[in-house]
Design a protein around this motif. Structure first.
Motif, PDB file in Angstrom:
ATOM      1  N   PRO A  20       0.869  -1.130  -0.057  1.00 33.44           N
ATOM      2  CA  PRO A  20      -0.077  -0.006   0.027  1.00 33.44           C
ATOM      3  C   PRO A  20       0.836   1.457  -0.065  1.00 33.44           C
ATOM      4  O   PRO A  20       1.898   1.308   0.870  1.00 33.44           O
ATOM      5  N   GLN A  73       1.626   5.155   0.740  1.00 31.73           N
ATOM      6  CA  GLN A  73       1.365   6.243   1.743  1.00 31.73           C
ATOM      7  C   GLN A  73       1.925   7.585   1.105  1.00 31.73           C
ATOM      8  O   GLN A  73       3.109   7.696   0.476  1.00 31.73           O
ATOM      9  N   PRO A  82      -3.104   7.460  -1.121  1.00 31.54           N
ATOM     10  CA  PRO A  82      -3.106   6.100  -1.820  1.00 31.54           C
ATOM     11  C   PRO A  82      -3.620   6.348  -3.428  1.00 31.54           C
ATOM     12  O   PRO A  82      -3.461   5.452  -4.121  1.00 31.54           O
TER      13      PRO A  82
END
Length: 249
Positions: free
Chosen positions: A187, A189, A206
């Protein structure tokens, strides 16, 4: 014999040769190592990143820098008076020697600058994306490093340097030097960097990037999936690296 000098002009091109094309730009107060002189030009290396080039001899000065311009831009005035005619505009990242302060102004060898636009050099920023966002809307300029015009690697560099993070001047070197690689499924950030062949962008969140780019001809926000698809479709290929400068928090 080499010597250290400072840039005394608000902004100067770092040229490939005397009167040659611009490779990067240097801001007031930035330090350079002077390696020689030729026909009114100084052969220098920028101490911020080791970038070589030429600047006019007249652009060099001495001094001791204490503060930097933390706003998008500011002005220098001949007197501590906002109604006086300004002498020059300085970009985010420029450096000054503050010799005295009043409630609203800082006195420097070049004039008076608003205190609200300055910060001590020894107090770095903590969010490089917030620094980059101050330049939102700045026109795209290849090789640019200022609020008058900036390119993708310039936007990354000014934000990193404001946070006391060493940073090269070009995107290829930034890809090699900055941060730790992320896997394709990690993910993203805020503060991560995405690299393409010849391009780099900050991750705002994101789903969003901020980058200086020739499509918008400006520093602009762009939805992350749209940017990835657009850049590949225009022939510049897929993302080549995803990097993280620091651990979360």
């Amino acid at each position: 014999m080499s010597e250290t000098r400072l840039i005394g002009w608000p902004l100067v091109d770092l040229c490939r040769a005397p009167n040659g094309p611009r490779d990067r730009q240097l801001l007031m107060g930035e330090a350079v190592t002077v390696r020689g002189h030729r026909d009114g030009w100084a052969e220098v290396t920028a101490q911020r990143d080791g970038y070589p080039g030429f600047v006019p001899d007249a652009a060099l000065t001495g001094g001791r820098m204490t503060h930097w311009v933390c706003a998008r831009a500011t002005h220098l005035y001949p007197a501590p008076d906002f109604k006086s005619r300004e002498r020059a505009m300085l970009s985010l990242g420029a450096r000054l020697e503050v010799r005295a302060e009043t409630d609203r102004f800082a006195k420097t060898p070049h004039g008076f600058a608003p205190r609200a636009h300055l910060a001590p050099l020894d107090v770095p920023e903590t969010d490089p994306v917030a620094v980059a966002e101050r330049l939102l809307g700045t026109p795209y300029l290849w090789g640019g490093n200022s609020a008058l015009g900036i390119d993708c690697s310039g936007l990354v560099q000014v934000a990193c340097l404001a946070c006391a993070l060493p940073c090269p001047g070009d995107s290829a070197e930034q890809e090699a030097a900055l941060g730790l690689p992320l896997s394709e499924d990690a993910p993203l950030q805020r503060g991560d960097l995405l690299f393409w062949r010849g391009h780099v962008a900050w991750v705002v969140d994101p789903d969003t990037l901020i980058h200086a780019n020739a499509h918008h001809m400006a520093v602009a926000y762009e939805p992350l999936p749209d940017a990835i698809a657009r850049i590949e479709a225009q022939g510049d290929g897929p993302v080549t690296a995803r990097k993280r400068l620091r651990a979360a928090g």
